[in-house]
Design a protein around this motif. Structure first.
Motif, short mmCIF file in Angstrom:
data_model
loop_
_atom_site.label_atom_id
_atom_site.label_comp_id
_atom_site.label_asym_id
_atom_site.label_seq_id
_atom_site.Cartn_x
_atom_site.Cartn_y
_atom_site.Cartn_z
N GLU A 205 0.81 -1.22 0.00
CA GLU A 205 0.00 0.00 0.00
C GLU A 205 0.84 1.27 0.00
OE1 GLU A 205 -3.31 0.07 -0.35
OE2 GLU A 205 -3.28 -2.12 -0.49
N GLY A 206 2.17 1.14 0.06
CA GLY A 206 3.04 2.31 0.06
C GLY A 206 3.08 3.06 1.37
N ILE A 207 2.78 2.38 2.44
CA ILE A 207 2.80 3.00 3.78
C ILE A 207 4.08 2.58 4.48
CG2 ILE A 207 1.63 3.15 6.02
CD1 ILE A 207 -1.00 2.50 4.48
N ARG A 208 4.82 3.57 5.00
CA ARG A 208 6.12 3.31 5.63
C ARG A 208 5.97 2.96 7.11
NH1 ARG A 208 8.01 8.24 2.96
NH2 ARG A 208 7.85 9.19 5.00
N VAL A 209 6.70 1.94 7.52
CA VAL A 209 6.80 1.57 8.93
C VAL A 209 7.81 2.52 9.56
CG1 VAL A 209 7.49 -0.25 10.54
CG2 VAL A 209 6.24 -0.84 8.46
N LYS A 210 7.47 3.09 10.70
CA LYS A 210 8.34 4.07 11.35
C LYS A 210 9.60 3.43 11.92
CE LYS A 210 7.04 8.41 13.27
NZ LYS A 210 6.39 9.19 14.26
N ASP A 211 9.45 2.35 12.64
CA ASP A 211 10.59 1.66 13.25
C ASP A 211 10.63 0.26 12.67
OD1 ASP A 211 12.25 0.08 14.95
OD2 ASP A 211 11.92 1.46 16.61
N LYS A 212 11.69 -0.04 11.95
CA LYS A 212 11.77 -1.32 11.23
C LYS A 212 11.82 -2.53 12.15
CE LYS A 212 12.01 0.50 7.11
NZ LYS A 212 10.85 0.55 6.29
N GLU A 213 12.10 -2.32 13.44
CA GLU A 213 12.23 -3.46 14.35
C GLU A 213 11.15 -3.54 15.42
OE1 GLU A 213 16.02 -4.44 15.97
OE2 GLU A 213 17.09 -3.43 14.36
N GLU A 214 10.60 -2.40 15.85
CA GLU A 214 9.67 -2.41 16.98
C GLU A 214 8.36 -3.11 16.64
OE1 GLU A 214 7.98 0.58 20.36
OE2 GLU A 214 7.79 1.26 18.29
N VAL B 222 -1.47 -7.21 17.42
CA VAL B 222 -0.06 -6.99 17.09
C VAL B 222 -0.05 -5.77 16.18
CG1 VAL B 222 1.97 -7.90 15.89
CG2 VAL B 222 0.59 -9.41 17.32
N ALA B 223 0.88 -4.84 16.43
CA ALA B 223 0.89 -3.59 15.68
C ALA B 223 2.31 -3.10 15.43
CB ALA B 223 0.12 -2.53 16.46
N VAL B 224 2.42 -2.21 14.44
CA VAL B 224 3.65 -1.47 14.18
C VAL B 224 3.27 -0.01 14.01
CG1 VAL B 224 4.87 -3.42 13.11
CG2 VAL B 224 3.55 -1.86 11.68
N GLN B 225 4.18 0.88 14.38
CA GLN B 225 3.95 2.30 14.15
C GLN B 225 4.23 2.62 12.69
OE1 GLN B 225 5.12 5.55 16.61
NE2 GLN B 225 5.35 4.24 18.40
N VAL B 226 3.38 3.47 12.11
CA VAL B 226 3.59 3.86 10.72
C VAL B 226 3.76 5.37 10.62
CG1 VAL B 226 2.32 1.88 9.79
CG2 VAL B 226 1.10 4.01 10.24
N ASP B 227 4.39 5.78 9.55
CA ASP B 227 4.59 7.19 9.26
C ASP B 227 3.25 7.79 8.86
OD1 ASP B 227 5.17 9.68 8.16
OD2 ASP B 227 6.96 8.98 7.11
#
Length: 141
Positions: free
Chosen positions: A102-111, A132-137
């Protein structure tokens, strides 16, 4: 957890000292960490009756009370017991693949962030909720 069960510094009301205060357990419990560090942070949401000025002060130096800045998450939810490390890894990988498409960037590649809605022990696993989640830009959402 000791902090919310009363192991916190007394507040003064007028001139009288007040003992450590037990606080209601809130949901969800948040854990976050990275595979490379091997460290996990556990966070609790403080009840709405408190502000940063009124919440009891931690006694334990490893406990911090802070306001979390607004942020964007991409998450998946599922029922069952608290997830294993393998389940968390699998769910994270699925989220990241979808975000990349979708072209959405993950903020922290590891968290990786895990939310657990800790229901009473008698609740059957199929009724328990996990995320389960990841932070996105936020600029790419």
């Amino acid at each position: 957890a000791g902090y919310i069960f009363g192991k916190n510094a007394p507040r003064t009301k007028g001139s009288a000292e007040v003992a450590g205060e037990k606080m209601a357990m809130t949901s969800p419990v948040r854990s976050s960490g990275t595979a490379s560090s091997g460290k996990t942070k556990i966070s609790f949401v403080i009840g709405s009756k408190y502000s940063l000025q009124s919440v009891p002060k931690p006694i334990d130096k490893s406990v911090q009370v802070k306001k979390v800045k607004e942020h964007y998450l991409a998450a998946t939810s599922f029922s069952g017991p608290p997830p294993s490390d393998e389940k968390i890894k699998k769910e994270r990988e699925a989220i990241v693949q979808t975000l990349e498409k979708e072209g959405i960037r993950v903020k922290d590649k590891e968290e990786t962030i895990v939310y657990g809605y800790h229901d009473p022990v008698i609740t059957p696993n199929f009724l328990r909720k996990n995320e389960v989640a990841v932070q996105v830009d936020g600029l790419t959402v």
